[in-house]
Design a protein around this motif. Structure first.
Motif, PDB file in Angstrom:
ATOM      1  N   PRO A  13       0.822  -1.208   0.000  1.00 20.15           N
ATOM      2  CA  PRO A  13       0.000   0.000   0.000  1.00 20.15           C
ATOM      3  C   PRO A  13       0.859   1.263   0.000  1.00 20.15           C
ATOM      4  N   LEU A  14       0.430   2.228  -0.750  1.00 23.53           N
ATOM      5  CA  LEU A  14       1.059   3.547  -0.735  1.00 23.53           C
ATOM      6  C   LEU A  14       0.246   4.459   0.162  1.00 23.53           C
ATOM      7  N   PRO A  15       0.872   5.482   0.707  1.00 25.75           N
ATOM      8  CA  PRO A  15       0.130   6.421   1.551  1.00 25.75           C
ATOM      9  C   PRO A  15      -0.998   7.092   0.760  1.00 25.75           C
ATOM     10  N   ILE A  16      -2.057   7.429   1.463  1.00 19.48           N
ATOM     11  CA  ILE A  16      -3.182   8.083   0.800  1.00 19.48           C
ATOM     12  C   ILE A  16      -3.462   9.472   1.349  1.00 19.48           C
ATOM     13  N   ASP A  17      -2.761   9.864   2.419  1.00 24.78           N
ATOM     14  CA  ASP A  17      -2.982  11.196   2.986  1.00 24.78           C
ATOM     15  C   ASP A  17      -1.643  11.819   3.377  1.00 24.78           C
ATOM     16  N   LEU A  18      -1.700  13.082   3.798  1.00 26.42           N
ATOM     17  CA  LEU A  18      -0.481  13.806   4.149  1.00 26.42           C
ATOM     18  C   LEU A  18       0.276  13.134   5.280  1.00 26.42           C
ATOM     19  N   VAL A  19      -0.441  12.623   6.258  1.00 23.75           N
ATOM     20  CA  VAL A  19       0.193  11.955   7.395  1.00 23.75           C
ATOM     21  C   VAL A  19       1.049  10.786   6.919  1.00 23.75           C
ATOM     22  N   GLY A  20       0.492   9.959   6.062  1.00 26.47           N
ATOM     23  CA  GLY A  20       1.237   8.820   5.541  1.00 26.47           C
ATOM     24  C   GLY A  20       2.392   9.242   4.657  1.00 26.47           C
ATOM     25  N   TRP A  21       2.164  10.246   3.836  1.00 31.99           N
ATOM     26  CA  TRP A  21       3.217  10.677   2.919  1.00 31.99           C
ATOM     27  C   TRP A  21       4.414  11.288   3.643  1.00 31.99           C
ATOM     28  N   LEU A  22       4.184  11.967   4.755  1.00 29.97           N
ATOM     29  CA  LEU A  22       5.307  12.556   5.490  1.00 29.97           C
ATOM     30  C   LEU A  22       6.270  11.488   5.989  1.00 29.97           C
ATOM     31  N   SER A  23       5.743  10.507   6.702  1.00 32.22           N
ATOM     32  CA  SER A  23       6.631   9.470   7.227  1.00 32.22           C
ATOM     33  C   SER A  23       7.189   8.596   6.103  1.00 32.22           C
ATOM     34  N   PHE A  24       6.400   8.359   5.065  1.00 29.71           N
ATOM     35  CA  PHE A  24       6.870   7.583   3.921  1.00 29.71           C
ATOM     36  C   PHE A  24       8.029   8.306   3.222  1.00 29.71           C
ATOM     37  N   ALA A  25       7.895   9.614   3.035  1.00 24.20           N
ATOM     38  CA  ALA A  25       8.956  10.401   2.386  1.00 24.20           C
ATOM     39  C   ALA A  25      10.230  10.406   3.224  1.00 24.20           C
ATOM     40  N   ALA A  26      10.089  10.544   4.545  1.00 26.88           N
ATOM     41  CA  ALA A  26      11.268  10.504   5.420  1.00 26.88           C
ATOM     42  C   ALA A  26      11.968   9.154   5.311  1.00 26.88           C
ATOM     43  N   PHE A  75      22.599  20.810   7.091  1.00 23.69           N
ATOM     44  CA  PHE A  75      22.422  19.413   7.509  1.00 23.69           C
ATOM     45  C   PHE A  75      21.543  19.337   8.758  1.00 23.69           C
ATOM     46  N   PHE A  76      21.756  20.255   9.680  1.00 27.47           N
ATOM     47  CA  PHE A  76      20.942  20.297  10.895  1.00 27.47           C
ATOM     48  C   PHE A  76      19.468  20.483  10.548  1.00 27.47           C
ATOM     49  N   LEU A  77      19.175  21.426   9.655  1.00 25.41           N
ATOM     50  CA  LEU A  77      17.785  21.670   9.251  1.00 25.41           C
ATOM     51  C   LEU A  77      17.194  20.478   8.507  1.00 25.41           C
ATOM     52  N   LEU A  78      17.995  19.828   7.652  1.00 27.99           N
ATOM     53  CA  LEU A  78      17.519  18.637   6.951  1.00 27.99           C
ATOM     54  C   LEU A  78      17.169  17.535   7.944  1.00 27.99           C
ATOM     55  N   MET A  79      18.023  17.321   8.928  1.00 29.23           N
ATOM     56  CA  MET A  79      17.767  16.291   9.928  1.00 29.23           C
ATOM     57  C   MET A  79      16.525  16.617  10.755  1.00 29.23           C
ATOM     58  N   LEU A  80      16.352  17.894  11.101  1.00 34.51           N
ATOM     59  CA  LEU A  80      15.144  18.297  11.826  1.00 34.51           C
ATOM     60  C   LEU A  80      13.893  18.074  10.982  1.00 34.51           C
ATOM     61  N   ALA A  81      13.982  18.374   9.696  1.00 34.99           N
ATOM     62  CA  ALA A  81      12.835  18.176   8.802  1.00 34.99           C
ATOM     63  C   ALA A  81      12.470  16.696   8.701  1.00 34.99           C
ATOM     64  N   LEU A  82      13.468  15.833   8.562  1.00 35.87           N
ATOM     65  CA  LEU A  82      13.206  14.401   8.498  1.00 35.87           C
ATOM     66  C   LEU A  82      12.631  13.884   9.820  1.00 35.87           C
ATOM     67  N   ALA A  83      13.167  14.382  10.929  1.00 31.48           N
ATOM     68  CA  ALA A  83      12.625  13.995  12.235  1.00 31.48           C
ATOM     69  C   ALA A  83      11.179  14.447  12.369  1.00 31.48           C
ATOM     70  N   GLY A  84      10.906  15.677  11.970  1.00 32.86           N
ATOM     71  CA  GLY A  84       9.543  16.196  12.056  1.00 32.86           C
ATOM     72  C   GLY A  84       8.580  15.433  11.166  1.00 32.86           C
ATOM     73  N   ALA A  85       9.034  15.067   9.976  1.00 29.03           N
ATOM     74  CA  ALA A  85       8.166  14.333   9.048  1.00 29.03           C
ATOM     75  C   ALA A  85       7.746  12.985   9.629  1.00 29.03           C
ATOM     76  N   ALA A  86       8.589  12.396  10.441  1.00 33.32           N
ATOM     77  CA  ALA A  86       8.243  11.107  11.056  1.00 33.32           C
ATOM     78  C   ALA A  86       7.536  11.285  12.401  1.00 33.32           C
ATOM     79  N   LEU A  87       7.946  12.287  13.187  1.00 33.91           N
ATOM     80  CA  LEU A  87       7.404  12.422  14.536  1.00 33.91           C
ATOM     81  C   LEU A  87       6.052  13.138  14.598  1.00 33.91           C
ATOM     82  N   LEU A  88       5.818  14.095  13.720  1.00 38.12           N
ATOM     83  CA  LEU A  88       4.535  14.804  13.752  1.00 38.12           C
ATOM     84  C   LEU A  88       3.348  13.849  13.587  1.00 38.12           C
TER      85      LEU A  88
END
Length: 130
Positions: A4-17, A110-123
């Protein structure tokens, strides 16, 4: 078994990370010199086995977490693990910036990229988005 692929923003954020994590792992596995160049590291001529560090420690971890994150992107525990890994990486980068005279543009990016990836999974994991 269908994938299954993500169907909403929540799924796509963690999937993209997870996909970016997997991509970093593939680059570290098959082109470790690129990872070393991006991180501004260089193995010594007398220790060529140092390339194995990128292939094992970096690539292995990123590939494992990225693959699990892709296949189980909708599981909160997996999102927590992926997000916590990137958040701790960002924390380590921040400590380096503040302690090691590393306040340069590359480290901040790099710090901002890592924060963005963390946020995409943790939010999504904390239910703060979606």
């Amino acid at each position: 078994m269908p994938f299954p692929l993500p169907i909403d923003l929540v799924g796509w954020l963690s999937f993209a990370a997870a996909c970016l994590t997997l991509l970093f792992g593939l680059i570290a596995l098959f082109a470790p010199r690129i990872i070393f160049a991006v991180l501004r590291l260089q193995p010594r001529q007398s220790y060529p086995q140092a390339i194995g560090e990128a292939r094992s420690t970096l690539a292995g971890f990123w590939l494992g977490v990225g693959l699990v994150g892709i296949f189980l992107f909708d599981q909160p525990f997996v999102q927590f693990c992926l997000g916590a890994g990137w958040l701790m990486s960002a924390f380590g980068r921040l400590v380096s910036i503040l302690s090691d005279q590393g306040a340069n543009l590359a480290n901040w990016l790099f710090f901002l990229l890592m924060l963005a990836l963390a946020g995409a999974a943790l939010l999504p994991a904390f239910g703060l988005i979606g």
